[in-house]
Design a protein around this motif. Structure first.
Motif, mmCIF file in Angstrom:
data_model
loop_
_atom_site.group_PDB
_atom_site.id
_atom_site.type_symbol
_atom_site.label_atom_id
_atom_site.label_comp_id
_atom_site.label_asym_id
_atom_site.label_seq_id
_atom_site.Cartn_x
_atom_site.Cartn_y
_atom_site.Cartn_z
ATOM 1 N N ALA A 82 13.079 -12.574 -0.010
ATOM 2 C CA ALA A 82 13.500 -13.051 1.308
ATOM 3 C C ALA A 82 12.470 -13.997 1.917
ATOM 4 O O ALA A 82 12.829 -14.896 2.682
ATOM 5 C CB ALA A 82 13.740 -11.867 2.233
ATOM 6 N N LYS A 83 11.186 -13.824 1.576
ATOM 7 C CA LYS A 83 10.140 -14.690 2.132
ATOM 8 C C LYS A 83 9.682 -15.751 1.135
ATOM 9 O O LYS A 83 8.672 -16.415 1.366
ATOM 10 C CB LYS A 83 8.932 -13.850 2.559
ATOM 11 C CG LYS A 83 9.156 -13.061 3.837
ATOM 12 C CD LYS A 83 7.842 -12.530 4.390
ATOM 13 C CE LYS A 83 6.951 -13.667 4.835
ATOM 14 N NZ LYS A 83 5.705 -13.200 5.501
ATOM 15 N N SER A 84 10.418 -15.921 0.057
ATOM 16 C CA SER A 84 10.033 -16.895 -0.960
ATOM 17 C C SER A 84 10.237 -18.318 -0.453
ATOM 18 O O SER A 84 10.971 -18.571 0.518
ATOM 19 C CB SER A 84 10.861 -16.682 -2.233
ATOM 20 O OG SER A 84 12.240 -16.939 -1.980
ATOM 21 N N LYS A 85 9.581 -19.268 -1.122
ATOM 22 C CA LYS A 85 9.706 -20.674 -0.728
ATOM 23 C C LYS A 85 11.142 -21.170 -0.877
ATOM 24 O O LYS A 85 11.598 -22.011 -0.095
ATOM 25 C CB LYS A 85 8.764 -21.522 -1.570
ATOM 26 C CG LYS A 85 7.289 -21.306 -1.262
ATOM 27 C CD LYS A 85 6.415 -22.222 -2.102
ATOM 28 C CE LYS A 85 4.938 -22.017 -1.776
ATOM 29 N NZ LYS A 85 4.069 -22.900 -2.597
ATOM 30 N N VAL A 86 11.846 -20.653 -1.881
ATOM 31 C CA VAL A 86 13.237 -21.076 -2.096
ATOM 32 C C VAL A 86 14.085 -20.730 -0.876
ATOM 33 O O VAL A 86 14.839 -21.568 -0.351
ATOM 34 C CB VAL A 86 13.804 -20.398 -3.357
ATOM 35 C CG1 VAL A 86 15.290 -20.716 -3.505
ATOM 36 C CG2 VAL A 86 13.048 -20.839 -4.600
ATOM 37 N N VAL A 87 13.965 -19.484 -0.410
ATOM 38 C CA VAL A 87 14.759 -19.040 0.738
ATOM 39 C C VAL A 87 14.320 -19.763 2.003
ATOM 40 O O VAL A 87 15.148 -20.266 2.775
ATOM 41 C CB VAL A 87 14.644 -17.512 0.907
ATOM 42 C CG1 VAL A 87 15.317 -17.075 2.218
ATOM 43 C CG2 VAL A 87 15.271 -16.794 -0.273
ATOM 44 N N MET A 88 13.005 -19.848 2.225
ATOM 45 C CA MET A 88 12.503 -20.464 3.451
ATOM 46 C C MET A 88 12.860 -21.948 3.542
ATOM 47 O O MET A 88 13.191 -22.452 4.621
ATOM 48 C CB MET A 88 10.981 -20.292 3.527
ATOM 49 C CG MET A 88 10.501 -18.862 3.742
ATOM 50 S SD MET A 88 10.955 -18.150 5.358
ATOM 51 C CE MET A 88 12.372 -17.137 4.924
ATOM 52 N N VAL A 146 19.438 -13.577 -3.801
ATOM 53 C CA VAL A 146 19.207 -12.340 -4.545
ATOM 54 C C VAL A 146 20.353 -12.067 -5.515
ATOM 55 O O VAL A 146 20.165 -11.491 -6.593
ATOM 56 C CB VAL A 146 19.004 -11.152 -3.573
ATOM 57 C CG1 VAL A 146 20.314 -10.653 -3.005
ATOM 58 C CG2 VAL A 146 18.263 -10.017 -4.271
ATOM 59 N N SER A 147 21.563 -12.514 -5.152
ATOM 60 C CA SER A 147 22.689 -12.381 -6.076
ATOM 61 C C SER A 147 22.496 -13.278 -7.298
ATOM 62 O O SER A 147 22.822 -12.893 -8.425
ATOM 63 C CB SER A 147 24.001 -12.745 -5.368
ATOM 64 O OG SER A 147 24.244 -11.884 -4.275
ATOM 65 N N ARG A 148 21.932 -14.465 -7.071
ATOM 66 C CA ARG A 148 21.698 -15.387 -8.182
ATOM 67 C C ARG A 148 20.518 -14.940 -9.047
ATOM 68 O O ARG A 148 20.597 -14.970 -10.282
ATOM 69 C CB ARG A 148 21.417 -16.787 -7.632
ATOM 70 C CG ARG A 148 21.123 -17.837 -8.702
ATOM 71 C CD ARG A 148 20.806 -19.169 -8.064
ATOM 72 N NE ARG A 148 19.593 -19.122 -7.257
ATOM 73 C CZ ARG A 148 18.359 -19.235 -7.777
ATOM 74 N NH1 ARG A 148 18.195 -19.384 -9.091
ATOM 75 N NH2 ARG A 148 17.302 -19.209 -6.996
ATOM 76 N N ILE A 149 19.451 -14.483 -8.419
ATOM 77 C CA ILE A 149 18.233 -14.150 -9.164
ATOM 78 C C ILE A 149 18.342 -12.808 -9.866
ATOM 79 O O ILE A 149 17.976 -12.670 -11.049
ATOM 80 C CB ILE A 149 17.013 -14.152 -8.210
ATOM 81 C CG1 ILE A 149 16.797 -15.553 -7.645
ATOM 82 C CG2 ILE A 149 15.752 -13.673 -8.923
ATOM 83 C CD1 ILE A 149 15.753 -15.608 -6.537
ATOM 84 N N MET A 150 18.853 -11.776 -9.173
ATOM 85 C CA MET A 150 18.841 -10.417 -9.725
ATOM 86 C C MET A 150 20.232 -9.897 -10.039
ATOM 87 O O MET A 150 20.387 -8.736 -10.430
ATOM 88 C CB MET A 150 18.151 -9.472 -8.732
ATOM 89 C CG MET A 150 16.704 -9.859 -8.428
ATOM 90 S SD MET A 150 15.840 -8.614 -7.439
ATOM 91 C CE MET A 150 15.766 -7.245 -8.602
ATOM 92 N N ASN A 151 21.242 -10.722 -9.861
ATOM 93 C CA ASN A 151 22.615 -10.315 -10.149
ATOM 94 C C ASN A 151 22.997 -9.062 -9.350
ATOM 95 O O ASN A 151 23.588 -8.116 -9.867
ATOM 96 C CB ASN A 151 22.796 -10.061 -11.653
ATOM 97 C CG ASN A 151 24.259 -9.972 -12.043
ATOM 98 O OD1 ASN A 151 25.126 -10.546 -11.377
ATOM 99 N ND2 ASN A 151 24.546 -9.241 -13.114
ATOM 100 N N VAL A 152 22.615 -9.052 -8.087
ATOM 101 C CA VAL A 152 22.939 -7.942 -7.194
ATOM 102 C C VAL A 152 23.941 -8.442 -6.166
ATOM 103 O O VAL A 152 23.708 -9.435 -5.497
ATOM 104 C CB VAL A 152 21.673 -7.420 -6.472
ATOM 105 C CG1 VAL A 152 22.039 -6.327 -5.477
ATOM 106 C CG2 VAL A 152 20.671 -6.899 -7.485
ATOM 107 N N GLU A 153 25.066 -7.769 -6.099
ATOM 108 C CA GLU A 153 26.113 -8.206 -5.183
ATOM 109 C C GLU A 153 26.387 -7.195 -4.076
ATOM 110 O O GLU A 153 27.071 -7.509 -3.107
ATOM 111 C CB GLU A 153 27.408 -8.468 -5.960
ATOM 112 C CG GLU A 153 27.260 -9.595 -6.990
ATOM 113 C CD GLU A 153 28.546 -9.847 -7.748
ATOM 114 O OE1 GLU A 153 29.492 -9.059 -7.544
ATOM 115 O OE2 GLU A 153 28.600 -10.810 -8.531
ATOM 116 N N ASN A 154 25.875 -5.988 -4.239
ATOM 117 C CA ASN A 154 26.173 -4.934 -3.276
ATOM 118 C C ASN A 154 25.171 -4.986 -2.117
ATOM 119 O O ASN A 154 24.273 -4.173 -1.993
ATOM 120 C CB ASN A 154 26.121 -3.570 -3.966
ATOM 121 C CG ASN A 154 26.726 -2.488 -3.090
ATOM 122 O OD1 ASN A 154 27.434 -2.777 -2.137
ATOM 123 N ND2 ASN A 154 26.430 -1.242 -3.414
#
Length: 227
Positions: A82-88, A146-154
């Motif tokens: 959530a605090k990564s450069k990509v998100v920010m 996070v859905s793209r990086i870790m394949n988490v959708e829930n």
């Protein structure tokens, strides 16, 4: 008896210079009030909460204790994402913010709620409306990444950010109170230092105390009569 005399002496020292102590304390409080009310910008804080669960292969699968523990441990990982450069950088782009990703990171903190699968995205800013926008957009971009990086959708957003009713900083009353206490402490320190460095004899009690001799008489001071 000796201890009582010492305590009385301390009180007498303070009594003689009480107005100096009050003046120093008032000066410190005035400076603190001026800085807190006129110089420091108010900082507003708001937060968004999300629940992130472990991805399920089967929707009917029963979540066991290990799944819950894994999700709780992964919350820290999600916080870093959530605090990564990509998100920010994406948040800054969506809001057209004229600041670097590093500056934006300084406004955002992500903390896990203890013993839960919930993470809280907290934003601090001088503009309360902007703080709300940053918190909500960060949550939205995080869900995508996070859905793209870790394949988490829930992932579900529990609470959206709300405009804060008032600033969290500076705590003006607390600053003034602390300044007052520091002023009193400094005044007392100066008082005791003056008394400690003053080795002049002013009273009969000083003669008996410092010279160890008894006063048998005093020469009165007469006002000079002009002829």
């Amino acid at each position: 008896m000796e201890e009582t005399i010492d305590i009385r002496e301390y009180f007498e020292m303070v009594r003689k210079r009480i107005w100096m102590i009050i003046g120093i304390s008032a000066f410190f409080m005035a400076v603190s009030a001026a800085v807190s009310f006129l110089v420091l910008e108010p900082v507003y804080q708001t937060s968004t909460t999300l629940m992130v669960n472990k991805a399920k292969d089967d929707i009917d699968k029963i979540i066991d204790y290990q799944d819950v523990m894994l999700s709780q441990k992964l919350v820290n990982t999600y916080g870093e994402i959530a605090k990564s450069k990509v998100v920010m950088s994406k948040v800054a782009g969506k809001l057209n913010l004229k600041m670097s990703t590093g500056q934006l990171m300084g406004k955002v903190s992500v903390t896990p709620v203890k013993d839960t699968e919930i993470m809280r995205i907290t934003v601090s800013d001088n503009d309360p409306a902007l703080a709300v926008s940053i918190a909500d957009i960060t949550a939205d971009v995080f869900m995508e990444e996070v859905s793209r990086i870790m394949n988490v959708e829930n992932i579900q957003i529990i609470d959206r950010a709300e405009v804060p009713a008032g600033p969290v900083k500076p705590n003006k009353n607390m600053n003034v109170a602390i300044a007052g206490v520091l002023g009193v402490m400094l005044g007392l320190f100066i008082t005791f230092m003056i008394e400690y460095l003053d080795n002049t004899i002013k009273t009969p009690e000083d003669v008996e105390k410092n010279l160890g001799i008894q006063v048998i008489g005093m020469i009165p001071v007469f006002e000079q009569i002009e002829k």
